[in-house]
Design a protein around this motif. Structure first.
Motif, PDB file in Angstrom:
ATOM      1  N   GLY A 186       0.808  -1.217   0.000  1.00 51.24           N
ATOM      2  CA  GLY A 186       0.000   0.000   0.000  1.00 51.24           C
ATOM      3  C   GLY A 186       0.836   1.258   0.000  1.00 51.24           C
ATOM      4  N   LEU A 187       2.067   1.179  -0.548  1.00 54.32           N
ATOM      5  CA  LEU A 187       2.976   2.320  -0.473  1.00 54.32           C
ATOM      6  C   LEU A 187       2.412   3.553  -1.170  1.00 54.32           C
ATOM      7  N   LYS A 188       1.906   3.398  -2.385  1.00 53.65           N
ATOM      8  CA  LYS A 188       1.399   4.569  -3.101  1.00 53.65           C
ATOM      9  C   LYS A 188       0.227   5.205  -2.355  1.00 53.65           C
ATOM     10  N   GLU A 189      -0.648   4.373  -1.826  1.00 50.24           N
ATOM     11  CA  GLU A 189      -1.773   4.923  -1.068  1.00 50.24           C
ATOM     12  C   GLU A 189      -1.282   5.643   0.181  1.00 50.24           C
ATOM     13  N   CYS A 190      -0.269   5.087   0.843  1.00 47.11           N
ATOM     14  CA  CYS A 190       0.295   5.752   2.028  1.00 47.11           C
ATOM     15  C   CYS A 190       0.809   7.147   1.670  1.00 47.11           C
ATOM     16  N   ALA A 199       6.161 -10.989   4.146  1.00 43.83           N
ATOM     17  CA  ALA A 199       5.435  -9.804   3.695  1.00 43.83           C
ATOM     18  C   ALA A 199       6.183  -8.572   4.189  1.00 43.83           C
ATOM     19  N   PHE A 200       5.915  -7.433   3.570  1.00 51.46           N
ATOM     20  CA  PHE A 200       6.521  -6.168   3.979  1.00 51.46           C
ATOM     21  C   PHE A 200       5.410  -5.160   4.280  1.00 51.46           C
ATOM     22  N   SER A 201       5.596  -4.416   5.366  1.00 52.18           N
ATOM     23  CA  SER A 201       4.698  -3.303   5.651  1.00 52.18           C
ATOM     24  C   SER A 201       5.267  -2.052   4.991  1.00 52.18           C
ATOM     25  N   TYR A 202       4.429  -1.060   4.815  1.00 50.17           N
ATOM     26  CA  TYR A 202       4.861   0.198   4.185  1.00 50.17           C
ATOM     27  C   TYR A 202       4.345   1.388   4.983  1.00 50.17           C
ATOM     28  N   SER A 203       5.167   2.450   4.998  1.00 52.34           N
ATOM     29  CA  SER A 203       4.805   3.660   5.737  1.00 52.34           C
ATOM     30  C   SER A 203       5.203   4.893   4.942  1.00 52.34           C
ATOM     31  N   ALA A 204       4.460   5.958   5.130  1.00 46.99           N
ATOM     32  CA  ALA A 204       4.832   7.277   4.619  1.00 46.99           C
ATOM     33  C   ALA A 204       4.575   8.288   5.717  1.00 46.99           C
ATOM     34  N   VAL A 205       5.462   9.262   5.833  1.00 44.41           N
ATOM     35  CA  VAL A 205       5.387  10.257   6.908  1.00 44.41           C
ATOM     36  C   VAL A 205       5.593  11.653   6.343  1.00 44.41           C
ATOM     37  N   VAL A 206       4.789  12.580   6.810  1.00 40.32           N
ATOM     38  CA  VAL A 206       5.050  14.005   6.634  1.00 40.32           C
ATOM     39  C   VAL A 206       5.246  14.598   8.021  1.00 40.32           C
ATOM     40  N   VAL A 229      -1.157  12.274  13.575  1.00 39.14           N
ATOM     41  CA  VAL A 229      -2.336  11.848  12.822  1.00 39.14           C
ATOM     42  C   VAL A 229      -1.987  10.504  12.181  1.00 39.14           C
ATOM     43  N   THR A 230      -2.632   9.444  12.644  1.00 35.37           N
ATOM     44  CA  THR A 230      -2.349   8.094  12.157  1.00 35.37           C
ATOM     45  C   THR A 230      -3.410   7.671  11.152  1.00 35.37           C
ATOM     46  N   ILE A 231      -2.952   7.263   9.994  1.00 42.18           N
ATOM     47  CA  ILE A 231      -3.833   6.800   8.919  1.00 42.18           C
ATOM     48  C   ILE A 231      -3.498   5.340   8.648  1.00 42.18           C
ATOM     49  N   LEU A 232      -4.450   4.461   8.867  1.00 41.95           N
ATOM     50  CA  LEU A 232      -4.218   3.037   8.645  1.00 41.95           C
ATOM     51  C   LEU A 232      -4.674   2.656   7.238  1.00 41.95           C
ATOM     52  N   VAL A 233      -3.730   2.133   6.483  1.00 41.71           N
ATOM     53  CA  VAL A 233      -4.001   1.680   5.120  1.00 41.71           C
ATOM     54  C   VAL A 233      -4.076   0.161   5.147  1.00 41.71           C
ATOM     55  N   GLU A 234      -5.163  -0.401   4.690  1.00 42.69           N
ATOM     56  CA  GLU A 234      -5.357  -1.845   4.752  1.00 42.69           C
ATOM     57  C   GLU A 234      -5.243  -2.457   3.351  1.00 42.69           C
ATOM     58  N   SER A 235      -4.206  -3.277   3.186  1.00 38.74           N
ATOM     59  CA  SER A 235      -3.953  -3.922   1.895  1.00 38.74           C
ATOM     60  C   SER A 235      -4.293  -5.404   1.924  1.00 38.74           C
ATOM     61  N   ASP A 236      -4.731  -5.915   3.082  1.00 41.11           N
ATOM     62  CA  ASP A 236      -5.191  -7.295   3.242  1.00 41.11           C
ATOM     63  C   ASP A 236      -4.159  -8.301   2.747  1.00 41.11           C
ATOM     64  N   GLU A 237      -3.132  -8.511   3.563  1.00 46.82           N
ATOM     65  CA  GLU A 237      -2.070  -9.458   3.238  1.00 46.82           C
ATOM     66  C   GLU A 237      -2.582 -10.890   3.369  1.00 46.82           C
ATOM     67  N   GLN A 238      -2.598 -11.607   2.263  1.00 44.22           N
ATOM     68  CA  GLN A 238      -3.198 -12.935   2.241  1.00 44.22           C
ATOM     69  C   GLN A 238      -2.459 -13.931   3.126  1.00 44.22           C
ATOM     70  N   ALA A 239      -1.167 -13.736   3.336  1.00 40.93           N
ATOM     71  CA  ALA A 239      -0.405 -14.679   4.152  1.00 40.93           C
ATOM     72  C   ALA A 239      -0.453 -14.358   5.640  1.00 40.93           C
ATOM     73  N   GLY A 240      -0.998 -13.202   6.014  1.00 42.75           N
ATOM     74  CA  GLY A 240      -1.034 -12.814   7.413  1.00 42.75           C
ATOM     75  C   GLY A 240      -2.279 -13.311   8.110  1.00 42.75           C
ATOM     76  N   PRO A 241      -2.256 -13.436   9.430  1.00 46.23           N
ATOM     77  CA  PRO A 241      -3.453 -13.865  10.162  1.00 46.23           C
ATOM     78  C   PRO A 241      -4.570 -12.826  10.018  1.00 46.23           C
TER      79      PRO A 241
END
Length: 802
Positions: free
Chosen positions: A410-414, A617-624, A703-715
């Motif tokens: 979800g990097l671009k969305e972040c 899997a890899f998580s992604y973050s963007a910060v301003v 301000v925390t924005i949670l982006v959900e990409s639904d990782e198929q291999a994660g619980p």
């Protein structure tokens, strides 16, 4: 998994407080230092005043004769080496033959109380032969004399690596613009509220239990058995709740081994609690890292090639250093499409407390360098920094030049969401003088792809048991280190079984009771241990469902678990309470026990060191980050931070937000104030009075924005949240200073004196930059040339197309 119950999730995705919240806020949690046992002794270390010296004579007779002293040990009593990585067991529980940093333990005393043990330590006589002291990478390379460690037979070079993926020089030749930068990330330490503590408790039958503040009870278990010369079956480790780890308690420590050794010698429990000063000697914090990065780009911003170098100050021992070294080069490609990539890195021995893993383990340093570098490239090309990142962002279901498999992403969305929420495009370069914004991105692992010692077994295991009264107990090997992992386990199991979290008891992190888990590090617990718990709960659910379905004469797949009941999806009246369902199932199956395990898929490329970096899997973050930088006082205050984090699925948004905010807090500290500095050979500030960390006054609005990409291999689709968000916080803060004041601080922490120096340089007509100007004169080995994974013949190894 959303089809488990027709109504969807009941617990997963809800904002719920931690299950141990009341115990935490009321002070009822018992940490290792709070424990006490009958006839307990206290232990203290005598520590070296020298950074590098041979031990010529050591006389403990006066200490042994001191009233109240029960035992004294030296390196001769614990000669077997230990460590966390199998290739570098280079530590002794007590220094053997020589010391390697100020604070290295040379003897240990067990006595009736702490004061007596401390007094006895002062009676020990030691004669040292000083050796050359290496307090920097430059000195490690140029100063003659005995090296810090001998076993590598490479002087003070611990390890040097060189890898090239594709044709880097060809990529540079195709570029319209090539830029080089030299950037430094200072060393920092974890500064947990809770100091290290351990208690060794003998049972009178030759066995010993160690109650410890540890993130890795399984690895501690292995090393205790090795050093003590005991079968693992005669050693027990009980991990206590950890009051702050951040990576600093993720390997075996000498005080844990010594507590066990002294307990076996005396036949009494022995307690060891490090002082705050000693915690700085234990260290294992962030490596001080110098980095050089060169990137070629087209005029539209597309990257054609990158060359990255790192020089790591490793301190006196290996710790996780080999992994740290590889991490400084492995994850650059996890965020940006880099078609040709070369990495050269080296870790060096110095006479400092050993560096190791700190939140983000080896990745905040190169992320700082890369994000500052990308900001400068955007300026060179006249491209908005957000657009440059969006142009080069990796795509879901792709593979990188160094064989990392990107699944959900979800990097671009972040990026888009923090840019919009913060007003970044409107603010950048347009705020009043002294105000500025900075943007950065990052990615992190959901657990390491390989175990620390080679085996083909599960990385995480879980057991879920139900009794005929409906009682459910989960046995989990992972440690709770403050991140709320126990709450996550309970939520997963409760969701599957249709229960509430407080219906389930949890036994955790006890090597005598719980199955194996490799530890709470690399943001692996929710993903790996959570998957094991999910599998175990599903197995128990299937046992109960089949039994109830047989009694109700309906298909098992129609069984619904919800509201503490088990019933027919097509007729909710046909069913029974969960306790009755367990009784029916026990009559059919016997004892209701189900197990689960998780092992990552095999990954990595056809090159040495490829096991460091790949993750399920890899998580992604963007910060301003928005800052106020005062040109008069040169003080920098972070006023607001916007974070978007690709969590896959937030199992508990409240816990995720807490982890994100914790990363922001720690990132600001590293960006602006935290640093392990030395006065000669001494840690300059081994206390929380001098080692500066942010207080509540420095903590900005987040301000925390949670982006959900639904990782198929994660619980339930989850990914990590504990470490990834820290990576972009540090560079975003530093880049914001440039937007505010027009100066470049190319090293952290960006303290007021550095800001002042950069402003003075700018006023004098200079570049307005503070940072490293020269790299060490070190020749890296010839690089291993690795074919790109998307070339003919390598697609199978890479797992598909780019």
């Amino acid at each position: 998994m959303s089809a488990l119950n027709s109504g969807g999730f009941r617990i997963i995705g809800e904002r719920r407080p931690r299950e141990d919240a009341m115990e935490q806020v009321t002070g009822r949690v018992r940490y290792a230092a709070d424990l006490s046992f009958p006839n307990m002794l206290w232990a203290r270390f005598l520590r070296s005043p020298h950074a590098h010296a041979r031990i010529k004579r050591l006389d403990v007779s006066r200490a042994l004769a001191h009233p109240g002293v029960k035992a004294v040990i030296t390196g001769e009593d614990v000669p077997i080496t230990f460590g966390i990585l199998p290739v570098s067991h280079d530590e002794h529980a007590v220094a053997h033959e020589k010391v390697r940093y100020v604070g290295d333990p040379v003897a240990a005393v067990a006595a009736v109380d702490e004061a007596t043990a401390e007094a006895a330590c002062k009676l020990i006589e030691v004669e040292y032969e000083p050796l050359p002291e290496y307090m920097s990478v430059e000195e490690a390379l140029t100063k003659p004399g005995d090296p810090v460690q001998e076993y590598t037979r490479k002087g003070n070079v611990h390890k040097a690596v060189a890898l090239e993926f594709g044709e880097v020089e060809k990529g540079f030749a195709e570029a319209d613009h090539v830029r080089e930068d030299l950037i430094y990330h200072g060393a920092s330490t974890h500064a947990p509220i809770e100091p290290h503590a351990a208690i060794g408790v003998p049972d009178g039958k030759g066995r010993v239990a160690v109650y410890a503040s540890t993130q890795t009870p399984h690895y501690l278990h292995r090393m205790l058995a090795k050093v003590l010369g005991l079968p693992m079956a005669q050693v027990r480790v009980v991990a206590q709740p950890v009051g702050g780890g951040f990576g600093g308690k993720s390997e075996p420590f000498n005080h844990e081994i010594v507590a066990a050794k002294l307990a076996l010698i005396t036949g009494q429990p022995v307690k060891f609690v490090l002082t705050r000063e000693e915690v700085f000697y234990a260290h294992r914090g962030r490596h001080g890292t110098l980095m050089w990065v060169k990137t070629g780009v087209k005029n539209d911003g597309s990257i054609t090639a990158m060359h990255f170098r790192s020089w790591l100050d490793g301190g006196a021992h290996a710790s996780f250093g080999l992994a740290t070294l590889y991490y400084t080069g492995a994850l650059q490609t996890s965020t940006y499409m880099i078609p040709n990539y070369k990495f050269e890195g080296a870790r060096f021995w110095t006479n400092k407390p050993p560096s190791g893993p700190k939140r983000g383990h080896g990745t905040p340093q190169p992320r700082l360098a890369l994000e500052i570098h990308m900001d400068k490239i955007a300026g060179d090309l006249g491209i908005d920094p957000a657009d440059l990142r969006l142009k080069n962002a990796v795509e879901p279901n792709s593979v990188t030049a160094n064989y990392l498999k990107i699944t959900s992403c979800g990097l671009k969305e972040c990026i888009e969401r923090v840019v919009e929420a913060s007003g970044y495009r409107e603010k950048r370069g347009r705020l009043p003088a002294g105000k500025g914004v900075g943007l950065a991105v990052g990615a992190y692992l959901c657990g390491a792809g390989l175990p620390i010692y080679w085996n083909e077994l599960d990385h995480s295991q879980a057991i879920v048991k139900a009794d005929r009264g409906g009682g459910v107990t989960a046995y989990i090997g992972a440690s709770e280190i403050g991140q709320g992992s126990y709450t996550v386990h309970l939520a997963i199991i409760a969701e599957v079984l249709g229960l509430e979290m407080n219906d389930i008891y949890l036994a955790a992190a006890d090597t005598a009771l719980t199955p194996i888990d490799l530890g709470s590090y690399s943001s692996r617990v929710t993903f790996m241990s959570g998957n094991a718990a999910l599998q175990a709960a599903m197995g128990l659910r299937d046992m109960i469902a089949s039994a109830v379905a047989g009694k109700l004469a309906v298909p098992a797949e129609r069984m619904v678990f919800a509201g503490r009941r088990v019933y027919d999806r097509e007729n909710s009246e046909r069913g029974m309470e969960f306790a009755e369902a367990c009784e029916v199932a026990e009559a059919r199956h016997g004892v209701l026990v189900s197990t689960g395990g998780y092992k990552p898929p095999k990954q990595g490329g056809p090159f040495k060191g490829s096991g460091v970096g790949p993750s399920p899997a890899f998580s992604y973050s963007a910060v301003v980050a928005e800052v106020d930088a005062d040109p008069e006082t040169c003080l920098v205050k972070v006023e607001k931070v916007w974070v978007a984090h690709d969590i896959g699925r937030a199992l508990n948004p409240m816990l995720v937000e807490g982890q994100v905010e914790g990363s922001v807090y720690m990132g600001i500290g590293e960006a602006l104030m935290e640093e392990m500095t030395y006065r000669g050979t001494l840690v300059k500030a081994p206390s929380l009075l001098e080692y500066k960390i942010p207080t509540s006054l420095e903590m900005p609005e987040v301000v925390t924005i949670l982006v959900e990409s639904d990782e198929q291999a994660g619980p339930f689709g989850a990914k990590e949240a504990g470490q990834g968000p820290i990576l972009p916080v540090i560079p975003a803060t530093v880049v914001a200073i440039h937007d505010a004041l027009g100066v470049r601080i190319d090293e952290v922490p960006a303290t007021p004196d550095k800001v002042l120096k950069a402003l003075d340089d700018k006023a004098a007509g200079g570049a307005g930059r503070v940072g490293p100007s020269k790299a060490p004169d070190f020749k890296y080995p010839e690089p291993e040339r690795v074919p790109l994974p998307w070339t003919a013949g390598n697609k199978a190894a890479a797992g598909g197309e780019r």
